[in-house]
Motif scaffolding. Structure first.
Motif, PDB file in Angstrom:
ATOM      1  N   PHE A 156      33.216  37.445  27.004  1.00 55.59           N
ATOM      2  CA  PHE A 156      32.921  38.381  28.208  1.00 55.59           C
ATOM      3  C   PHE A 156      33.365  38.036  29.456  1.00 55.59           C
ATOM      4  CE2 PHE A 156      30.900  41.566  24.876  1.00 55.59           C
ATOM      5  CZ  PHE A 156      32.533  41.790  24.531  1.00 55.59           C
ATOM      6  N   SER A 157      32.076  36.668  29.291  1.00 51.96           N
ATOM      7  CA  SER A 157      32.064  36.601  31.383  1.00 51.96           C
ATOM      8  C   SER A 157      33.813  35.164  31.406  1.00 51.96           C
ATOM      9  CB  SER A 157      30.897  35.603  31.188  1.00 51.96           C
ATOM     10  OG  SER A 157      30.350  33.982  30.479  1.00 51.96           O
ATOM     11  N   ALA A 158      34.160  35.856  30.020  1.00 54.37           N
ATOM     12  CA  ALA A 158      35.312  34.021  30.602  1.00 54.37           C
ATOM     13  C   ALA A 158      36.864  35.244  31.710  1.00 54.37           C
ATOM     14  CB  ALA A 158      36.104  33.775  29.824  1.00 54.37           C
ATOM     15  N   ILE A 159      36.055  36.387  30.528  1.00 54.67           N
ATOM     16  CA  ILE A 159      36.982  37.871  31.044  1.00 54.67           C
ATOM     17  C   ILE A 159      36.373  38.405  32.746  1.00 54.67           C
ATOM     18  CG2 ILE A 159      37.851  39.817  30.313  1.00 54.67           C
ATOM     19  CD1 ILE A 159      37.738  39.285  27.897  1.00 54.67           C
ATOM     20  N   ASP A 160      35.560  38.750  32.246  1.00 57.90           N
ATOM     21  CA  ASP A 160      34.868  39.046  33.661  1.00 57.90           C
ATOM     22  C   ASP A 160      35.596  38.299  34.927  1.00 57.90           C
ATOM     23  OD1 ASP A 160      33.812  41.307  31.558  1.00 57.90           O
ATOM     24  OD2 ASP A 160      32.127  40.518  32.184  1.00 57.90           O
ATOM     25  N   ALA A 161      34.769  36.766  34.399  1.00 56.48           N
ATOM     26  CA  ALA A 161      35.176  35.848  36.197  1.00 56.48           C
ATOM     27  C   ALA A 161      36.825  36.122  36.381  1.00 56.48           C
ATOM     28  CB  ALA A 161      35.098  34.557  35.198  1.00 56.48           C
ATOM     29  N   GLY A 162      37.457  36.519  35.293  1.00 55.04           N
ATOM     30  CA  GLY A 162      39.444  36.317  35.259  1.00 55.04           C
ATOM     31  C   GLY A 162      39.458  37.898  36.319  1.00 55.04           C
ATOM     32  N   PHE A 163      38.610  38.844  36.311  1.00 56.43           N
ATOM     33  CA  PHE A 163      39.065  39.892  37.065  1.00 56.43           C
ATOM     34  C   PHE A 163      38.426  39.551  38.468  1.00 56.43           C
ATOM     35  CE2 PHE A 163      37.980  42.003  32.707  1.00 56.43           C
ATOM     36  CZ  PHE A 163      39.427  42.655  32.448  1.00 56.43           C
ATOM     37  N   ILE A 164      37.705  38.921  38.574  1.00 58.29           N
ATOM     38  CA  ILE A 164      37.015  38.869  40.024  1.00 58.29           C
ATOM     39  C   ILE A 164      38.148  37.480  40.817  1.00 58.29           C
ATOM     40  CG2 ILE A 164      35.183  37.431  41.405  1.00 58.29           C
ATOM     41  CD1 ILE A 164      33.426  38.168  39.057  1.00 58.29           C
ATOM     42  N   ALA A 165      38.689  36.662  40.220  1.00 62.29           N
ATOM     43  CA  ALA A 165      39.729  35.733  40.728  1.00 62.29           C
ATOM     44  C   ALA A 165      41.668  36.390  40.559  1.00 62.29           C
ATOM     45  CB  ALA A 165      40.016  34.540  39.077  1.00 62.29           C
ATOM     46  N   GLN A 166      41.061  37.049  40.395  1.00 69.69           N
ATOM     47  CA  GLN A 166      42.168  38.211  40.430  1.00 69.69           C
ATOM     48  C   GLN A 166      42.426  38.436  41.610  1.00 69.69           C
ATOM     49  OE1 GLN A 166      45.402  37.342  40.358  1.00 69.69           O
ATOM     50  NE2 GLN A 166      46.562  38.961  40.215  1.00 69.69           N
ATOM     51  N   ASN A 167      40.981  39.227  42.240  1.00 67.33           N
ATOM     52  CA  ASN A 167      41.571  40.462  42.900  1.00 67.33           C
ATOM     53  C   ASN A 167      41.020  38.929  44.964  1.00 67.33           C
ATOM     54  OD1 ASN A 167      40.998  41.955  41.673  1.00 67.33           O
ATOM     55  ND2 ASN A 167      38.619  43.023  42.305  1.00 67.33           N
ATOM     56  N   VAL A 168      40.652  37.837  43.623  1.00 68.23           N
ATOM     57  CA  VAL A 168      40.827  36.982  45.463  1.00 68.23           C
ATOM     58  C   VAL A 168      42.271  36.922  45.476  1.00 68.23           C
ATOM     59  CG1 VAL A 168      39.925  34.190  45.998  1.00 68.23           C
ATOM     60  CG2 VAL A 168      38.172  35.891  45.197  1.00 68.23           C
ATOM     61  N   TYR A 169      42.854  36.255  44.614  1.00 67.82           N
ATOM     62  CA  TYR A 169      44.021  35.963  44.699  1.00 67.82           C
ATOM     63  C   TYR A 169      45.126  37.423  45.374  1.00 67.82           C
ATOM     64  CZ  TYR A 169      45.230  31.937  41.779  1.00 67.82           C
ATOM     65  OH  TYR A 169      45.561  30.327  40.856  1.00 67.82           O
ATOM     66  N   MET A 194      23.782  22.721  41.858  1.00 68.68           N
ATOM     67  CA  MET A 194      23.347  24.458  42.308  1.00 68.68           C
ATOM     68  C   MET A 194      22.279  24.128  42.208  1.00 68.68           C
ATOM     69  SD  MET A 194      27.238  25.720  41.509  1.00 68.68           S
ATOM     70  CE  MET A 194      27.148  27.291  42.179  1.00 68.68           C
ATOM     71  N   GLU A 195      21.531  23.581  41.425  1.00 71.52           N
ATOM     72  CA  GLU A 195      20.448  23.927  40.905  1.00 71.52           C
ATOM     73  C   GLU A 195      19.934  25.920  40.399  1.00 71.52           C
ATOM     74  OE1 GLU A 195      17.327  24.379  44.293  1.00 71.52           O
ATOM     75  OE2 GLU A 195      18.520  21.909  45.073  1.00 71.52           O
ATOM     76  N   LEU A 196      20.981  24.926  39.317  1.00 72.19           N
ATOM     77  CA  LEU A 196      21.209  26.470  38.080  1.00 72.19           C
ATOM     78  C   LEU A 196      19.872  26.624  37.015  1.00 72.19           C
ATOM     79  CD1 LEU A 196      25.111  26.743  37.922  1.00 72.19           C
ATOM     80  CD2 LEU A 196      23.482  28.274  39.419  1.00 72.19           C
ATOM     81  N   LYS A 197      19.906  27.110  36.906  1.00 71.42           N
ATOM     82  CA  LYS A 197      18.636  27.356  35.424  1.00 71.42           C
ATOM     83  C   LYS A 197      19.767  27.774  34.314  1.00 71.42           C
ATOM     84  CE  LYS A 197      15.969  30.623  38.128  1.00 71.42           C
ATOM     85  NZ  LYS A 197      15.186  32.178  37.999  1.00 71.42           N
ATOM     86  N   GLU A 198      18.733  27.945  32.938  1.00 66.94           N
ATOM     87  CA  GLU A 198      19.405  27.284  31.684  1.00 66.94           C
ATOM     88  C   GLU A 198      20.407  28.393  30.941  1.00 66.94           C
ATOM     89  OE1 GLU A 198      18.171  26.433  27.189  1.00 66.94           O
ATOM     90  OE2 GLU A 198      16.578  26.553  28.690  1.00 66.94           O
ATOM     91  N   ASP A 199      20.051  29.432  31.811  1.00 57.93           N
ATOM     92  CA  ASP A 199      20.487  30.770  31.709  1.00 57.93           C
ATOM     93  C   ASP A 199      22.000  31.170  32.208  1.00 57.93           C
ATOM     94  OD1 ASP A 199      19.296  31.294  28.813  1.00 57.93           O
ATOM     95  OD2 ASP A 199      18.154  32.884  29.880  1.00 57.93           O
ATOM     96  N   GLN A 200      22.041  29.823  33.256  1.00 58.12           N
ATOM     97  CA  GLN A 200      23.226  30.332  34.271  1.00 58.12           C
ATOM     98  C   GLN A 200      24.151  29.231  33.999  1.00 58.12           C
ATOM     99  OE1 GLN A 200      20.558  29.671  37.592  1.00 58.12           O
ATOM    100  NE2 GLN A 200      21.925  31.707  38.395  1.00 58.12           N
ATOM    101  N   LYS A 201      25.685  29.738  33.947  1.00 61.31           N
ATOM    102  CA  LYS A 201      26.758  28.918  33.086  1.00 61.31           C
ATOM    103  C   LYS A 201      27.396  29.744  33.944  1.00 61.31           C
ATOM    104  CE  LYS A 201      24.437  28.274  29.805  1.00 61.31           C
ATOM    105  NZ  LYS A 201      23.722  27.667  29.388  1.00 61.31           N
ATOM    106  N   ILE A 202      28.469  27.859  34.424  1.00 61.77           N
ATOM    107  CA  ILE A 202      29.885  27.989  35.537  1.00 61.77           C
ATOM    108  C   ILE A 202      30.841  28.033  34.376  1.00 61.77           C
ATOM    109  CG2 ILE A 202      31.313  26.209  36.711  1.00 61.77           C
ATOM    110  CD1 ILE A 202      28.564  24.833  37.483  1.00 61.77           C
ATOM    111  N   ILE A 203      31.423  29.270  34.806  1.00 59.54           N
ATOM    112  CA  ILE A 203      32.500  29.522  34.199  1.00 59.54           C
ATOM    113  C   ILE A 203      33.875  28.582  34.761  1.00 59.54           C
ATOM    114  CG2 ILE A 203      33.828  31.667  33.245  1.00 59.54           C
ATOM    115  CD1 ILE A 203      31.360  31.696  32.386  1.00 59.54           C
ATOM    116  N   ILE A 204      34.200  29.425  35.918  1.00 66.60           N
ATOM    117  CA  ILE A 204      35.203  28.906  37.098  1.00 66.60           C
ATOM    118  C   ILE A 204      35.100  28.581  38.581  1.00 66.60           C
ATOM    119  CG2 ILE A 204      37.363  29.276  35.286  1.00 66.60           C
ATOM    120  CD1 ILE A 204      37.710  31.673  37.507  1.00 66.60           C
ATOM    121  N   ALA A 205      35.896  28.386  38.857  1.00 69.47           N
ATOM    122  CA  ALA A 205      35.608  27.721  40.500  1.00 69.47           C
ATOM    123  C   ALA A 205      37.016  28.661  40.890  1.00 69.47           C
ATOM    124  CB  ALA A 205      34.817  26.606  40.926  1.00 69.47           C
ATOM    125  N   GLN A 206      36.828  28.561  42.489  1.00 69.90           N
ATOM    126  CA  GLN A 206      38.307  29.296  42.863  1.00 69.90           C
ATOM    127  C   GLN A 206      38.005  28.740  44.558  1.00 69.90           C
ATOM    128  OE1 GLN A 206      38.912  33.117  42.162  1.00 69.90           O
ATOM    129  NE2 GLN A 206      40.740  32.811  43.044  1.00 69.90           N
TER     130      GLN A 206
END
Length: 213
Positions: A156-169, A194-206
């Motif tokens: 789900f998080s990969a798909i959701d990040a993809g939606f956001i990335a397309q908005n940026v495009y 980035m000092e992220l917590k254990e539950d925070q996962k990097i999906i993609i960057a843009q």
């Protein structure tokens, strides 16, 4: 007198666009949500850029960009410009700038400072990430996603990040900016920076900026 004139001309020609920070935040101007180019033209011009200028974006442009990416478009409901599974809104946008790392707060329309280190080069393995003025990092906070399987959280998080990335495009295509979405990242190293917590996962960057050519 001639030297003063040359100095003034230099300032007018090359404005200093570094953003003003107050109490650890950068207040963003209200995004302009009217106008823009027709959608079909923007889709025609949508493309990936891998060569960027160092020129900074005006703060107004950055505000519009972030709102287009995942801002709040229905204030009464708190809903966003991109969908998310079960409306969990688990994706956070971190903004890596020359002057530091910030977290986009769509509710208050501002950037919250994480630290003042320039980590742009760590946001990907390509050389251009350290040149472009802005690197967005899409981070999923799994703690917001409830009692679903790890597999579904990843999916789900990969798909959701993809939606956001397309908005940026699409925003970049509409406003003559360059962008490229990236998954080639040393996530362990970047998570520490980035000092992220254990539950925070990097999906993609843009990466976002003005095209070099």
């Amino acid at each position: 007198m001639r030297e003063i004139f040359i100095f003034i001309l230099f300032i007018l020609t090359f404005p200093l666009l570094s953003y003003t920070e107050e109490n650890g935040t950068i207040k963003l101007p209200k995004p302009k949500i009217k106008g823009g180019r027709p959608l079909m033209e923007v889709l025609k011009d949508r493309k990936t850029t891998r060569s960027f200028s160092e020129k900074e974006l005006p703060l107004e442009e950055l505000s519009n960009l972030l709102w287009a990416a995942f801002g709040i478009n229905r204030p009464n409901e708190g809903k966003r410009t991109a969908p998310s599974a079960m409306n969990k809104q688990e994706i956070d946008i971190y903004v890596a700038l020359k002057m530091g790392l910030y977290l986009y707060d769509p509710n208050k329309n501002l950037l919250k400072k994480i630290h003042n280190k320039d980590i742009r080069r760590a946001t990907g393995e390509q050389d251009f990430v350290g040149i472009a003025p802005i690197n967005l990092i899409f981070v999923a906070d799994y703690s917001r996603m409830g009692e679903i399987s790890e597999e579904n959280k990843n999916f789900f998080s990969a798909i959701d990040a993809g939606f956001i990335a397309q908005n940026v495009y699409l925003y970049c295509a509409s406003n003559k900016l360059g962008t490229v979405v990236r998954a080639w990242i040393d996530r362990d190293n970047l998570s520490k920076l980035m000092e992220l917590k254990e539950d925070q996962k990097i999906i993609i960057a843009q990466t976002v900026g003005y095209p070099a050519n």
